[in-house]
Design a protein around this motif. Sequence first.
Motif, PDB file in Angstrom:
ATOM      1  N   LEU A 272      39.166  31.544  47.318  1.00 12.99           N
ATOM      2  CA  LEU A 272      39.230  32.145  45.993  1.00 12.99           C
ATOM      3  C   LEU A 272      38.412  33.428  45.928  1.00 12.99           C
ATOM      4  O   LEU A 272      38.877  34.443  45.400  1.00 12.99           O
ATOM      5  CB  LEU A 272      38.737  31.149  44.942  1.00 12.99           C
ATOM      6  N   MET A 273      37.181  33.412  46.466  1.00 12.93           N
ATOM      7  CA  MET A 273      36.345  34.603  46.435  1.00 12.93           C
ATOM      8  C   MET A 273      36.994  35.752  47.207  1.00 12.93           C
ATOM      9  O   MET A 273      36.995  36.909  46.759  1.00 12.93           O
ATOM     10  CB  MET A 273      34.965  34.292  47.027  1.00 12.93           C
ATOM     11  N   ALA A 274      37.569  35.437  48.358  1.00 12.08           N
ATOM     12  CA  ALA A 274      38.226  36.469  49.157  1.00 12.08           C
ATOM     13  C   ALA A 274      39.423  37.053  48.409  1.00 12.08           C
ATOM     14  O   ALA A 274      39.661  38.272  48.433  1.00 12.08           O
ATOM     15  CB  ALA A 274      38.673  35.886  50.499  1.00 12.08           C
ATOM     16  N   PHE A 275      40.169  36.195  47.731  1.00 14.35           N
ATOM     17  CA  PHE A 275      41.339  36.647  46.969  1.00 14.35           C
ATOM     18  C   PHE A 275      40.917  37.567  45.826  1.00 14.35           C
ATOM     19  O   PHE A 275      41.515  38.624  45.603  1.00 14.35           O
ATOM     20  CB  PHE A 275      42.100  35.441  46.427  1.00 14.35           C
ATOM     21  N   LEU A 276      39.872  37.180  45.100  1.00  9.61           N
ATOM     22  CA  LEU A 276      39.381  37.993  43.993  1.00  9.61           C
ATOM     23  C   LEU A 276      38.863  39.347  44.478  1.00  9.61           C
ATOM     24  O   LEU A 276      39.125  40.379  43.857  1.00  9.61           O
ATOM     25  CB  LEU A 276      38.288  37.241  43.235  1.00  9.61           C
ATOM     26  N   LYS A 277      38.137  39.338  45.586  1.00  4.29           N
ATOM     27  CA  LYS A 277      37.611  40.601  46.125  1.00  4.29           C
ATOM     28  C   LYS A 277      38.739  41.531  46.538  1.00  4.29           C
ATOM     29  O   LYS A 277      38.676  42.745  46.322  1.00  4.29           O
ATOM     30  CB  LYS A 277      36.707  40.320  47.322  1.00  4.29           C
ATOM     31  N   ASN A 278      39.769  40.976  47.129  1.00  4.23           N
ATOM     32  CA  ASN A 278      40.878  41.794  47.606  1.00  4.23           C
ATOM     33  C   ASN A 278      41.725  42.346  46.462  1.00  4.23           C
ATOM     34  O   ASN A 278      42.192  43.494  46.530  1.00  4.23           O
ATOM     35  CB  ASN A 278      41.767  40.964  48.531  1.00  4.23           C
ATOM     36  N   ALA A 279      41.907  41.535  45.413  1.00  2.00           N
ATOM     37  CA  ALA A 279      42.853  41.917  44.359  1.00  2.00           C
ATOM     38  C   ALA A 279      42.215  42.588  43.152  1.00  2.00           C
ATOM     39  O   ALA A 279      42.889  43.349  42.442  1.00  2.00           O
ATOM     40  CB  ALA A 279      43.623  40.681  43.893  1.00  2.00           C
ATOM     41  N   GLY A 280      40.920  42.307  42.897  1.00  5.59           N
ATOM     42  CA  GLY A 280      40.390  42.833  41.637  1.00  5.59           C
ATOM     43  C   GLY A 280      38.931  43.196  41.634  1.00  5.59           C
ATOM     44  O   GLY A 280      38.317  43.301  40.569  1.00  5.59           O
ATOM     45  N   ALA A 281      38.333  43.389  42.797  1.00  3.72           N
ATOM     46  CA  ALA A 281      36.884  43.636  42.842  1.00  3.72           C
ATOM     47  C   ALA A 281      36.479  44.939  42.158  1.00  3.72           C
ATOM     48  O   ALA A 281      35.312  45.106  41.793  1.00  3.72           O
ATOM     49  CB  ALA A 281      36.402  43.636  44.288  1.00  3.72           C
ATOM     50  N   ASN A 282      37.422  45.876  41.998  1.00  2.00           N
ATOM     51  CA  ASN A 282      37.087  47.141  41.338  1.00  2.00           C
ATOM     52  C   ASN A 282      36.990  46.984  39.818  1.00  2.00           C
ATOM     53  O   ASN A 282      36.547  47.902  39.126  1.00  2.00           O
ATOM     54  CB  ASN A 282      38.134  48.214  41.672  1.00  2.00           C
ATOM     55  N   ASP A 283      37.431  45.844  39.316  1.00  2.00           N
ATOM     56  CA  ASP A 283      37.345  45.582  37.884  1.00  2.00           C
ATOM     57  C   ASP A 283      35.947  45.064  37.558  1.00  2.00           C
ATOM     58  O   ASP A 283      35.454  44.139  38.210  1.00  2.00           O
ATOM     59  CB  ASP A 283      38.389  44.533  37.481  1.00  2.00           C
ATOM     60  N   PRO A 284      35.273  45.635  36.558  1.00  2.00           N
ATOM     61  CA  PRO A 284      33.886  45.232  36.262  1.00  2.00           C
ATOM     62  C   PRO A 284      33.724  43.740  35.980  1.00  2.00           C
ATOM     63  O   PRO A 284      32.775  43.117  36.463  1.00  2.00           O
ATOM     64  CB  PRO A 284      33.528  46.078  35.033  1.00  2.00           C
ATOM     65  N   LEU A 285      34.635  43.163  35.208  1.00  2.00           N
ATOM     66  CA  LEU A 285      34.501  41.751  34.855  1.00  2.00           C
ATOM     67  C   LEU A 285      34.730  40.860  36.078  1.00  2.00           C
ATOM     68  O   LEU A 285      33.985  39.895  36.301  1.00  2.00           O
ATOM     69  CB  LEU A 285      35.487  41.382  33.744  1.00  2.00           C
ATOM     70  N   VAL A 286      35.742  41.196  36.871  1.00  2.00           N
ATOM     71  CA  VAL A 286      35.992  40.433  38.085  1.00  2.00           C
ATOM     72  C   VAL A 286      34.791  40.528  39.020  1.00  2.00           C
ATOM     73  O   VAL A 286      34.340  39.523  39.588  1.00  2.00           O
ATOM     74  CB  VAL A 286      37.263  40.930  38.807  1.00  2.00           C
ATOM     75  N   LYS A 291      30.100  38.142  41.743  1.00  2.00           N
ATOM     76  CA  LYS A 291      28.667  38.242  42.067  1.00  2.00           C
ATOM     77  C   LYS A 291      27.911  36.995  41.614  1.00  2.00           C
ATOM     78  O   LYS A 291      27.130  36.405  42.388  1.00  2.00           O
ATOM     79  CB  LYS A 291      28.076  39.486  41.407  1.00  2.00           C
ATOM     80  N   ASP A 292      28.141  36.573  40.367  1.00  2.00           N
ATOM     81  CA  ASP A 292      27.430  35.408  39.838  1.00  2.00           C
ATOM     82  C   ASP A 292      27.815  34.132  40.595  1.00  2.00           C
ATOM     83  O   ASP A 292      26.959  33.293  40.900  1.00  2.00           O
ATOM     84  CB  ASP A 292      27.741  35.226  38.354  1.00  2.00           C
ATOM     85  N   SER A 293      29.109  33.998  40.904  1.00  2.00           N
ATOM     86  CA  SER A 293      29.578  32.797  41.602  1.00  2.00           C
ATOM     87  C   SER A 293      29.073  32.749  43.038  1.00  2.00           C
ATOM     88  O   SER A 293      28.659  31.691  43.525  1.00  2.00           O
ATOM     89  CB  SER A 293      31.105  32.755  41.586  1.00  2.00           C
ATOM     90  N   ALA A 294      29.102  33.891  43.716  1.00  2.00           N
ATOM     91  CA  ALA A 294      28.641  33.939  45.110  1.00  2.00           C
ATOM     92  C   ALA A 294      27.151  33.641  45.204  1.00  2.00           C
ATOM     93  O   ALA A 294      26.686  32.994  46.158  1.00  2.00           O
ATOM     94  CB  ALA A 294      28.955  35.306  45.707  1.00  2.00           C
ATOM     95  N   LYS A 295      26.387  34.096  44.226  1.00  2.00           N
ATOM     96  CA  LYS A 295      24.948  33.835  44.226  1.00  2.00           C
ATOM     97  C   LYS A 295      24.679  32.329  44.142  1.00  2.00           C
ATOM     98  O   LYS A 295      23.840  31.788  44.888  1.00  2.00           O
ATOM     99  CB  LYS A 295      24.294  34.550  43.044  1.00  2.00           C
TER     100      LYS A 295
END
Length: 491
Positions: A272-286, A291-295
């Motif tokens: 899931l984290m990899a998918f989010l980073k690839n598809a929407g990491a440039n979006d501030p909310l994403v 960041k919060d989840s990975a921490k």
Amino acid sequence: MTDKKIDWQPLLNEGRRKKESQIAAGAKPKRSRAETRTEIERDFDRILFSTPVRRLADKTQVFPLDKNDSVRTRLTHSHEVSNLARSIGSALAFNFHTAASVKNSKRNLPALLALAGLAHDLGNPPFGHQGEGAIQSWFKDNQVTVLASLQDEQYRQDFLRFEGNAQGFRLLTRLQLINDDFGLDLTHAALTALMKYPTPSHQVDKKHVAKKKHGFFASEQHVVNYVHMKTGLALGVRHPLAYVMEACDDIAYVVLDAEDAVKKGLASFSDLMAFLKNAGANDPLVGKVIKDSAKKHAEYQDADLKLSPAELNDVSMQRFRVFAIGAMVGAATDAFRKHEADFVAGTVAVPLLEKSAAETLRKTLKSFSFMHAYKHRSVLEVELQGYNVIRGLMDFFWAAIVDREEPTKPDSDRKRPFTKFVYSRISENYRRIFENPSESDQKLPMRYRECILLTDMISGMTDSYAVDLYEELLRLKGAFDPKAYIQNAAK
């Protein structure tokens, strides 16, 4: 916020059809005992204790007939949507003083959103959207023999475009009590807030969020006309809180379907984290949710905790759920406040989340679940089973409904022992409505009433009941061929 005038008063109308009809007829409605709840709070309780809510426990959310108790059903999904909606309602009422000039608004806004969330899926047939598709395809394949006599296009489209939303409205307004024609007799505010699609089936417009599906059948058109008159709304114009309920539904299913996919082992937290980073990491909310989840995930990887891979996935997804839902609820609340006047005026043609900072996160999570859950072989296999079961049951019940000694009399005896038995398996209150039509139903063609009885019965079933009943009827049918009967009956 715009400078447009905002009038919440009619939109929070606590009147009820039954009491108003009694007054109009010259009767004096009985006074209830001393009541501490508002009328809209009473609506929530009426829905909560109704039978259709309990049936949601055995209706598909994403994973049909799942044996894992931690995976969501329609019931748990509906409670979660209700909770999110109530939270936004409380924030609007208490923090931002929405509708402050209307009596009881601080109690009614949260209660109205909570009941809309709780009831939004009540009309869904077994096996979720696959069930809707099965019903639509059955009518399409049999339209020459079943629908040919219906000349009114709305009558035909009610079934060719069968909608769980429309069935839910019918359930609440017509089918729940057997001694009158008012169902649960919900307030005007509740009925309009529940209507995601205040549009008839023959006027669907995919480009407008309030018209992309239909939200009521022709059999309930008179109810819609009445509650619209009482709330100042019109066809194609949503109650503003319907946008909020829809946003909460979207938030619940995109976040929690992803969590369920991980629970079932179809994907991992890292996927899931990899998918989010690839598809929407440039979006501030994403980016913030990542960041919060990975921490938290890194904290849980601490060797001292000695978590297994499954436990690490589970606890990390729980924290992700908290961060993602919190971010999306906050974004939806902000967007509603910013465009409140437009939502109240009913001029917004797109969903609430599309006007919020959470839209990229919503789309990305939906894509993740589409890839890892919705198209997984295990899901598709059981969906296919459900599709076949529903179509098979519709063959059996249609034959039982129309195989009458006297075609013009719904309560006349069935010609065959088997169809007589199948007809007896239709819920008694549904048969009563069919056999003893109300004044409004008497104006509908017999063929329309037969079709609505069929969809009432199919939609009221749970997943496991539908499978068990289909297997029972297959065992008992003997030489009877319902498909052949349907074809021959039209000749």
